[in-house]
Design an enzyme around this catalytic site. Structure first.
Site, PDB file in Angstrom:
ATOM      1  N   GLU A 191       0.630  -1.202   0.078  1.00  0.00           N
ATOM      2  CA  GLU A 191       0.037  -0.011   0.079  1.00  0.00           C
ATOM      3  C   GLU A 191       0.864   1.141   0.013  1.00  0.00           C
ATOM      4  O   GLU A 191       1.769   1.432   0.740  1.00  0.00           O
ATOM      5  CB  GLU A 191      -1.134  -0.033   1.206  1.00  0.00           C
ATOM      6  N   GLU A 220     -12.906   1.840   2.107  1.00  0.00           N
ATOM      7  CA  GLU A 220     -12.366   2.004   3.129  1.00  0.00           C
ATOM      8  C   GLU A 220     -12.963   3.493   3.955  1.00  0.00           C
ATOM      9  O   GLU A 220     -12.751   4.476   3.212  1.00  0.00           O
ATOM     10  CB  GLU A 220     -10.849   2.051   3.056  1.00  0.00           C
TER      11      GLU A 220
HETATM   12 MN    MN Z   1      -6.131   2.245   2.531  1.00  0.00          MN
END
Ligand code: MN
Length: 297
Positions: A147, A241
């Site tokens: 990420e 998210e």
């Molecule tokens: Mn994220």
């Protein structure tokens, strides 16, 4: 077709049997294809129980977590590296046993605010660890997504181009870039261009908005983001998210700075996110077709 998912923290911060059953049932009820299960404590997850709930609900799963200071594979500290590699391998085995298609999150460094920049040697050491993790991931047929996050959460991957560079150095078919629009909004010069330039290295995607609340209620040009995903021919998971102090507790609340209550009703938030994502993807695909439809006779 992209599988659409929702982060477990939309429902619950923990993964007790009750939390797990609730989060999975709600994710399926709203109509998502998958849930992104997430825990910083790998021992806290009951794999057979979780599997049973997933089967019952008929949805898929991905798994996210982050390394910490003691497992930081970019720290150029041999003990940290060994612990970090063991943790990544453990997460990979957990994902495989769970039937997860992807593991993602901050796997290339600790998930923390650093006070100094990363080093060439630290990056080199992290790459070597992730090469071995990539080999194990290929054997387990799990995609590992690194990420890219903002500067306050890591000092290694802050931009998509850094992730592409790292993926090229790792050279594994199973280690990819995980981009997140919330972080891109802070660090990238041009979010759409960054997505397109990531191209085939893109393996996982987080949607959200500038304040991590309701999708479309912040300041990010999400229509442009979805058009870029379609232009890049991205076929992987797209997971929503969002964090609110209504659900998130410590330590995540502290690391992420979740001080505000951005929503109360998880079901309303998630239903809206799915509707919004489907509409945006549909519009982006139609925009792509306009060129073909606009030829002179
Ligand atoms: Mn994220």
């Amino acid at each position: 077709m992209n599988k659409l998912g929702v982060h477990a923290f939309v429902w619950t911060a923990g993964w007790s049997h009750d939390d797990c059953a609730h989060a999975i049932a709600k994710t399926a009820e709203v109509g998502f294809d998958l849930i992104e299960a997430s825990t910083l404590d790998l021992d806290a997850m009951d794999v057979p129980f979780t599997q049973k709930q997933l089967e019952k609900a008929g949805i898929g799963v991905t798994f996210s977590f982050g390394l910490d200071a003691e497992t930081d594979i970019s720290s150029n500290d041999r003990d940290n590296e060994m612990r970090g590699e063991a943790r990544l391998m453990k997460a990979l085995a957990l994902a495989r046993d769970l039937g997860a298609t992807h593991i993602c999150g901050i796997l290339e460094s600790a998930f923390q605010k650093y006070t100094v920049p990363t080093t060439a040697e630290g990056v080199k050491r992290a790459v070597a660890v992730l090469q071995r993790v990539g080999e194990a991931a290929a054997r387990s047929n799990v995609i590992v997504g690194l990420e890219v996050v903002n500067r306050y959460e890591s000092n290694v991957l802050n931009t998509a181009s850094q992730a592409v560079d790292m993926c090229q150095r790792i050279g594994s078919t199973h280690v990819k870039a995980h981009l997140d629009v919330y972080h891109m909004n802070i660090e990238e010069s041009d979010i759409g261009q960054a997505i397109i330039e990531t191209g085939d290295h893109l393996g996982y995607f987080h949607t959200g908005d500038s304040h991590r609340g309701y999708l479309g209620s912040g300041s990010i040009d999400l229509a442009g983001v979805f058009r870029a995903l379609v232009k890049a021919n991205y076929q992987g998971p797209i997971t929503f998210e969002s964090f609110s102090s209504r659900v998130v507790g410590q330590p995540l609340e502290g690391i992420l700075g979740i001080w505000r209550n951005l929503w109360e009703d998880s079901h309303d938030l998630a239903s809206h996110a799915l509707m919004y994502t489907r509409a945006q993807l549909k519009a982006a695909h139609e925009a792509q077709k306009q060129a073909e439809r606009s030829r002179l006779p």
